[in-house]
Design a protein around this motif. Structure first.
Motif, mmCIF file in Angstrom:
data_model
loop_
_atom_site.group_PDB
_atom_site.id
_atom_site.type_symbol
_atom_site.label_atom_id
_atom_site.label_comp_id
_atom_site.label_asym_id
_atom_site.label_seq_id
_atom_site.Cartn_x
_atom_site.Cartn_y
_atom_site.Cartn_z
ATOM 1 N N UNK A 67 0.797 -1.167 0.027
ATOM 2 C CA UNK A 67 -0.065 0.162 -0.118
ATOM 3 C C UNK A 67 0.743 1.186 -0.125
ATOM 4 N N UNK A 68 2.059 1.194 0.566
ATOM 5 C CA UNK A 68 2.893 2.403 0.617
ATOM 6 C C UNK A 68 3.495 2.652 -0.730
ATOM 7 N N UNK A 69 3.846 1.543 -1.435
ATOM 8 C CA UNK A 69 4.095 1.579 -2.953
ATOM 9 C C UNK A 69 3.154 2.340 -3.514
ATOM 10 N N UNK A 70 1.784 1.966 -3.461
ATOM 11 C CA UNK A 70 0.876 2.571 -4.135
ATOM 12 C C UNK A 70 1.004 4.357 -3.923
ATOM 13 N N UNK A 71 0.950 4.705 -2.485
ATOM 14 C CA UNK A 71 1.244 5.981 -2.022
ATOM 15 C C UNK A 71 2.519 6.460 -2.990
ATOM 16 N N UNK A 72 3.526 5.834 -2.989
ATOM 17 C CA UNK A 72 4.836 6.523 -3.626
ATOM 18 C C UNK A 72 4.415 6.370 -5.122
#
Length: 357
Positions: A67-72
């Motif tokens: 999910x953090x990769x999506x935010x990045x």
């Protein structure tokens, strides 16, 4: 005879040769059919995360990381869109397009893969069987409410704040790039029709010379032979404030046919010069560049979705998804014999849009 009788006694009397008498064919009602027993559900095999708290915590961190990769990815889109601004050369365009594409990809991919990984490693995976029952409105509502509560409980979203917060952040940010892209269609912000006006008008005007792309060499009518094709831009394009956008709207294809093969509509008699015609290169389907000319059939072909335009019929659509003919640029020659525009296009070039008149 005795030997034959003994053989008949051992094998049965098949003297008639009938399957009914021989017993080789089973008949309905003969014997008893055993019913298949319901094997039930297979034994449930627990996953590592179901038995090892450390594995469960590790899986939770992996989901949150996705999910953090999506935010990045979404933030990378913003950086490419706002920080790089409006690129001025092909290198910057490629860099910006790559960052926009990769940012959008990781924004969507992170959410999708994260949810799948969450379901496969942390959500309950046991199988259940439910019998169909009569639908009753109140009972059905209560059952639906119970199902929702059960789903929330099984996902563990209430007791896994790391996953919950990163998921909310990823989903909240993911649609924002699309909002900015649609909002930024009108870069001027002056009025509601600004974008329409930009699409309706190009750099072509009365007396503007037709020059070759990219050399900028003027074209004489005598240089255009039957069957030849020229990629043409307006003279002075290199001095425009926004070269790329102006070129995207104004680029045309110049061709020469036998004047007797042209079917000219009333009012367009002077739009061509001795069989030389100029049409917008922008396909009326989704705006791809039309660049393939079949000399024998006089067809223009868009390579993206195979829309085909008949040059002899003022680029009428004869095949493919395009909805309108290509826009024609009225042309003539000046006193020196160079090809020039009579005016701008009489209609907006490219695909349709709501405000198109």
């Amino acid at each position: 005879m005795n030997l034959e009788k003994r053989m008949r006694d051992n094998m049965g009397d098949h003297s008639h040769g009938s399957p009914d008498d021989s017993g080789t064919v089973a008949k309905a009602g003969q014997g008893s059919l055993e019913k298949f027993q319901d094997p039930g559900l297979p034994p449930h095999r627990k996953r590592l995360a179901d038995t090892d708290p450390r594995a469960e915590k590790r899986a939770e961190r992996q989901v949150a990381l996705l999910f953090i990769i999506s935010i990045i990815g979404t933030l990378s889109f913003f950086i490419a869109y706002f920080v790089l601004g409006r690129p001025e050369n092909i290198s910057q365009i490629r860099l910006q397009n790559s960052m926009l594409g990769l940012g959008t990809t990781f924004a969507m991919l992170g959410i999708g893969v994260g949810i799948v990984h969450w379901a496969k490693t942390l959500m309950p995976d046991h199988e259940i069987s439910e019998l169909r029952h009569e639908i009753r409105p109140e009972a059905d509502r209560q059952e639906a409410e119970e199902i929702i509560n059960t789903v929330l409980e099984e996902t563990g979203i209430k007791r896994r704040p790391l996953i919950r917060n990163t998921l909310i952040g990823a989903i909240a940010l993911a649609p924002i790039p699309a909002i900015f892209m649609f909002r930024d269609l009108d870069r001027t912000g002056k009025n509601a029709n600004a974008m329409v006006d930009q699409l309706r008008h190009t750099m072509w005007d009365t007396g503007v010379k037709l020059v070759r792309d990219p050399s900028g060499t003027p074209i004489k009518a005598a240089d255009v032979q039957i069957g030849s094709v020229f990629h043409v831009i307006p003279d002075g394009l290199d001095k425009a404030e926004d070269v790329l956008n102006e070129k995207a709207k104004a680029v045309v294809l110049l061709m020469r046919l036998d004047p007797n093969k042209l079917k000219v509509s009333p009012g367009r008699e002077d739009w061509n010069y001795d069989g030389i015609v100029a049409y917008s290169k922008i396909c009326t389907h989704v705006g791809c560049p039309v660049a393939l000319y079949e000399q024998q059939t006089h067809h223009l072909l868009c390579p993206c979705h195979q829309s085909t335009f008949d040059l002899t019929q003022e680029c009428k659509v004869i095949f493919g998804p395009a909805g309108r003919p290509l826009a024609q640029l009225p042309i003539t020659v000046d006193s020196e014999g160079f090809l020039v525009a009579r005016s701008d296009f009489h209609e907006p070039v490219g695909p349709s849009y709501w405000e198109r008149g």
